[in-house]
Design a protein around this motif. Structure first.
Motif, PDB file in Angstrom:
ATOM      1  N   GLN A  78       0.843  -1.179   0.000  1.00 57.35           N
ATOM      2  CA  GLN A  78       0.000   0.000   0.000  1.00 57.35           C
ATOM      3  C   GLN A  78       0.887   1.240   0.000  1.00 57.35           C
ATOM      4  O   GLN A  78       1.963   1.246   0.614  1.00 57.35           O
ATOM      5  CB  GLN A  78      -0.908   0.007   1.223  1.00 57.35           C
ATOM      6  CG  GLN A  78      -1.873   1.164   1.259  1.00 57.35           C
ATOM      7  CD  GLN A  78      -2.897   1.025   2.374  1.00 57.35           C
ATOM      8  OE1 GLN A  78      -3.031  -0.034   2.963  1.00 57.35           O
ATOM      9  NE2 GLN A  78      -3.608   2.091   2.654  1.00 57.35           N
ATOM     10  N   GLN A 127       1.062   5.588   0.494  1.00 54.92           N
ATOM     11  CA  GLN A 127       0.428   6.814   0.991  1.00 54.92           C
ATOM     12  C   GLN A 127       0.998   7.983   0.198  1.00 54.92           C
ATOM     13  O   GLN A 127       2.206   8.060  -0.045  1.00 54.92           O
ATOM     14  CB  GLN A 127       0.681   6.989   2.477  1.00 54.92           C
ATOM     15  CG  GLN A 127      -0.014   5.926   3.327  1.00 54.92           C
ATOM     16  CD  GLN A 127       0.216   6.116   4.810  1.00 54.92           C
ATOM     17  OE1 GLN A 127       1.282   6.559   5.225  1.00 54.92           O
ATOM     18  NE2 GLN A 127      -0.782   5.782   5.599  1.00 54.92           N
ATOM     19  N   TYR A 155      -5.010   4.519  -5.130  1.00 51.18           N
ATOM     20  CA  TYR A 155      -4.680   5.221  -3.893  1.00 51.18           C
ATOM     21  C   TYR A 155      -4.666   6.711  -4.192  1.00 51.18           C
ATOM     22  O   TYR A 155      -4.103   7.140  -5.192  1.00 51.18           O
ATOM     23  CB  TYR A 155      -3.322   4.777  -3.368  1.00 51.18           C
ATOM     24  CG  TYR A 155      -3.221   3.292  -3.152  1.00 51.18           C
ATOM     25  CD1 TYR A 155      -2.755   2.453  -4.164  1.00 51.18           C
ATOM     26  CD2 TYR A 155      -3.604   2.720  -1.947  1.00 51.18           C
ATOM     27  CE1 TYR A 155      -2.674   1.084  -3.978  1.00 51.18           C
ATOM     28  CE2 TYR A 155      -3.518   1.351  -1.743  1.00 51.18           C
ATOM     29  CZ  TYR A 155      -3.054   0.547  -2.768  1.00 51.18           C
ATOM     30  OH  TYR A 155      -2.984  -0.807  -2.572  1.00 51.18           O
TER      31      TYR A 155
END
Length: 115
Positions: A1, A3, A104
């Motif tokens: 993942q 950010q 994202y």
């Protein structure tokens, strides 16, 4: 993942320039397709520019010749150089990362073009 954190927005006069940055945390940044989107008040979020993991770019017609997207994989960062800014470029700009069908988003940053 991953950010994503955008920076570099603000107020600029018509005809001016800004450079947006989107810093990514996490691993595998070089594998992500990255994009910049924008959303003006009362409008939908639209693609501004996109750069693939291989470095292929595409742009919205409204920004071709004025905006340039680039990436620095060593710094885990994608940029949007915006020149010849117009009042209609005013919007919240979002950074987006794509990997294996997952998306994202950053939190967005305001760009205002006004005299």
């Amino acid at each position: 993942q991953v950010q994503l954190v955008e920076s570099g927005g603000g107020l600029v006069q018509p005809g001016g320039s800004l450079r947006l940055s989107c810093a990514a945390s996490g691993s595998r940044f070089s594998s992500y397709h990255m994009g910049w989107y924008r959303q003006a008040p009362g409008k939908q979020r639209d693609l501004v520019a996109r750069i693939t993991a291989q470095g292929t770019t595409n742009y919205a017609d409204s920004v071709k010749g004025r905006f340039t997207i680039s990436r620095d994989n060593a710094k885990n960062t994608v940029y949007l150089q915006m020149n010849s800014l117009k009042p209609e470029d005013t919007a919240v700009y979002y950074c987006k990362g794509e990997l294996l069908s997952r998306n994202y988003w950053g939190q967005g940053i305001q760009v205002t073009v006004s005299s």
